[in-house]
Scaffold this motif. Structure first.
Motif, mmCIF file in Angstrom:
data_model
loop_
_atom_site.group_PDB
_atom_site.id
_atom_site.type_symbol
_atom_site.label_atom_id
_atom_site.label_comp_id
_atom_site.label_asym_id
_atom_site.label_seq_id
_atom_site.Cartn_x
_atom_site.Cartn_y
_atom_site.Cartn_z
ATOM 1 N N LYS A 64 -0.103 7.641 -2.748
ATOM 2 C CA LYS A 64 -0.445 8.866 -2.020
ATOM 3 C C LYS A 64 -1.621 9.593 -2.690
ATOM 4 O O LYS A 64 -2.535 10.071 -2.023
ATOM 5 C CB LYS A 64 0.776 9.787 -1.951
ATOM 6 C CG LYS A 64 0.608 10.917 -0.952
ATOM 7 C CD LYS A 64 1.943 11.507 -0.542
ATOM 8 C CE LYS A 64 1.957 11.792 0.942
ATOM 9 N NZ LYS A 64 3.261 12.156 1.453
ATOM 10 N N LYS A 69 -2.106 8.454 1.656
ATOM 11 C CA LYS A 69 -1.200 7.932 2.678
ATOM 12 C C LYS A 69 0.202 7.779 2.093
ATOM 13 O O LYS A 69 0.357 7.555 0.897
ATOM 14 C CB LYS A 69 -1.651 6.541 3.142
ATOM 15 C CG LYS A 69 -2.866 6.521 4.031
ATOM 16 C CD LYS A 69 -3.211 5.069 4.306
ATOM 17 C CE LYS A 69 -4.068 4.910 5.555
ATOM 18 N NZ LYS A 69 -4.252 3.481 5.872
ATOM 19 N N ASP A 70 1.213 7.857 2.965
ATOM 20 C CA ASP A 70 2.591 7.617 2.550
ATOM 21 C C ASP A 70 2.826 6.108 2.506
ATOM 22 O O ASP A 70 2.610 5.407 3.494
ATOM 23 C CB ASP A 70 3.548 8.282 3.560
ATOM 24 C CG ASP A 70 4.996 8.111 3.163
ATOM 25 O OD1 ASP A 70 5.526 6.996 3.323
ATOM 26 O OD2 ASP A 70 5.595 9.085 2.675
ATOM 27 N N THR A 72 5.602 4.212 2.258
ATOM 28 C CA THR A 72 6.648 3.666 3.136
ATOM 29 C C THR A 72 6.177 3.612 4.586
ATOM 30 O O THR A 72 6.383 2.600 5.273
ATOM 31 C CB THR A 72 7.949 4.495 3.014
ATOM 32 O OG1 THR A 72 8.348 4.491 1.632
ATOM 33 C CG2 THR A 72 9.070 3.902 3.842
ATOM 34 N N GLU A 73 5.524 4.680 5.044
ATOM 35 C CA GLU A 73 5.030 4.699 6.434
ATOM 36 C C GLU A 73 3.962 3.626 6.648
ATOM 37 O O GLU A 73 3.895 2.996 7.709
ATOM 38 C CB GLU A 73 4.470 6.082 6.790
ATOM 39 C CG GLU A 73 5.520 7.182 6.875
ATOM 40 C CD GLU A 73 6.689 6.838 7.787
ATOM 41 O OE1 GLU A 73 6.456 6.320 8.898
ATOM 42 O OE2 GLU A 73 7.859 7.077 7.391
ATOM 43 N N THR A 74 3.119 3.418 5.636
ATOM 44 C CA THR A 74 2.080 2.382 5.735
ATOM 45 C C THR A 74 2.722 0.993 5.822
ATOM 46 O O THR A 74 2.322 0.158 6.634
ATOM 47 C CB THR A 74 1.118 2.462 4.520
ATOM 48 O OG1 THR A 74 0.673 3.805 4.372
ATOM 49 C CG2 THR A 74 -0.087 1.553 4.709
ATOM 50 N N LYS A 76 5.704 0.324 6.942
ATOM 51 C CA LYS A 76 6.341 0.221 8.271
ATOM 52 C C LYS A 76 5.316 -0.157 9.344
ATOM 53 O O LYS A 76 5.617 -0.926 10.257
ATOM 54 C CB LYS A 76 6.986 1.559 8.659
ATOM 55 C CG LYS A 76 8.335 1.822 8.013
ATOM 56 C CD LYS A 76 8.863 3.175 8.525
ATOM 57 C CE LYS A 76 10.122 3.584 7.789
ATOM 58 N NZ LYS A 76 10.531 4.960 8.145
ATOM 59 N N SER A 77 4.105 0.406 9.237
ATOM 60 C CA SER A 77 3.104 0.124 10.276
ATOM 61 C C SER A 77 2.520 -1.287 10.148
ATOM 62 O O SER A 77 2.028 -1.848 11.114
ATOM 63 C CB SER A 77 1.995 1.177 10.241
ATOM 64 O OG SER A 77 1.229 1.019 9.060
ATOM 65 N N VAL A 88 11.307 -1.801 3.286
ATOM 66 C CA VAL A 88 11.523 -0.356 3.410
ATOM 67 C C VAL A 88 12.784 0.060 2.638
ATOM 68 O O VAL A 88 12.808 1.096 1.973
ATOM 69 C CB VAL A 88 11.583 0.059 4.904
ATOM 70 C CG1 VAL A 88 12.076 1.490 5.059
ATOM 71 C CG2 VAL A 88 10.200 -0.095 5.541
#
Length: 327
Positions: A64, A69-70, A72-74, A76-77, A88
């Motif tokens: 981050k 950027k996060d 975990t979210e990255t 996931k995408s 995850v």
């Protein structure tokens, strides 16, 4: 090894902290692996399965700070399917992960009672308190109240009783007189009269210490000429039976219980990936090595050989890294 002794023992841990750890290059490696077209899954596996959970949290902070950027979210995408679910899961701090699993088991239509039973029956009082705290922080509601809203009858009662963590007495003191009395009470509640006094079973199974219960089970077998497991199977059914049997299994041997959960997650057609991921991730820094030894003894095959037969691709490679070498 019964559950109340399952503190972190180094020989039990399959995923250890990486020595000479620096989160910044790891964060860079992950960023590069996901930048542009295509994803370098192997680079993600190499970093995240070879770091402890605490180190993964530091990598996420560095990610981050460096890239805004996060992590975990990255992830996931960029990832999908079972592999995404596993990666995850690795990113959640332990108690928040178990809180999430409990929340997912209750949200939407239908309740996955098996998940709730597994977590509540196998954790120590301290672990349960941390899970409840994480649950409230992340979902803004009380775990106990959500379980009460989502289950009913005797299953609700046994789950709420388990959540109190009253079995956690590590003193090892057993009162032989009380153990005999409990065994007689269980026999009277189940075998001797028509119908079963479920509350008597629930009270004894959920409030007595594990060392005490082992003595109760011995006395019970002498009185009833059958094991407590056989009586539970003949006297109860469905989720209540599963909950009671899980308490007995975890009391007798926690590592055998988890070995059995992993085996049946993969046995037969299809794989129960949720059970497989949850148990490998949540036990990898506690006692997975000991679970692997019990698995081999119980099923005459190694955990990793079964994972190789039952899974594929990046998902398989990541699981094998977490499980580590064969016993």
């Amino acid at each position: 090894m019964a559950w109340w002794k399952a503190w972190v023992e180094q020989e039990g841990v399959t995923v250890k902290s990486s020595s000479h750890f620096n989160p910044d290059p790891d964060a860079e490696t992950l960023y590069t692996a996901m930048k542009g077209i295509g994803t370098n899954e192997q680079a993600i596996i190499d970093v995240l399965t070879r770091r402890s959970n605490a180190q993964r949290q530091q990598i996420a902070k560095s990610f981050k700070a460096q890239f805004g950027k996060d992590l975990t979210e990255t992830l996931k995408s960029e990832l999908s399917g079972k592999f995404e679910r596993l990666i995850v899961a690795l990113m959640y701090p332990p108690y928040r992960y178990e809180a999430k699993e409990l929340h997912d088991a209750m949200k939407g239509l239908g309740t996955k009672e098996g998940v709730i039973i597994e977590i509540l029956a196998s954790r120590t009082k301290k672990q349960l308190q941390e899970i409840m705290k994480a649950y409230e922080e992340d979902y803004g509601s009380s775990l106990e109240e959500d379980i009460q809203a989502d289950t009913s009858g005797y299953l609700e009662r046994i789950l709420v009783c388990l959540l109190q963590g009253s079995r956690d007495d590590v003193s090892g003191f057993v009162d032989p007189g009380l153990a005999l009395q409990d065994a007689q009470d269980l026999h009277a509640a189940g075998e001797k009269i028509r119908g079963t006094d479920e509350m008597k079973f629930i009270t004894i199974l959920c409030t007595r210490s594990a060392t005490h219960l082992l003595r109760v089970f011995e006395e019970y077998e002498k009185i009833a000429n059958k094991s407590i497991e056989d009586s539970i199977k003949s006297e109860t059914h469905g989720s209540l039976e599963e909950a009671m049997l899980t308490v007995v299994k975890c009391t007798r041997n926690l590592h055998s219980y988890f070995a059995e959960r992993l085996y049946y997650a993969m046995k037969g057609a299809g794989t129960r990936d949720g059970t497989l991921i949850r148990n490998i991730v949540s036990r990898s820094e506690i006692d997975l090595n000991l679970i692997k030894c019990h698995f081999k003894k119980m099923y005459d095959k190694t955990l990793s050989s079964m994972i190789m037969e039952d899974t594929s691709g990046d998902y398989k490679n990541a699981l094998l890294n977490l499980v580590g070498s064969d016993p």
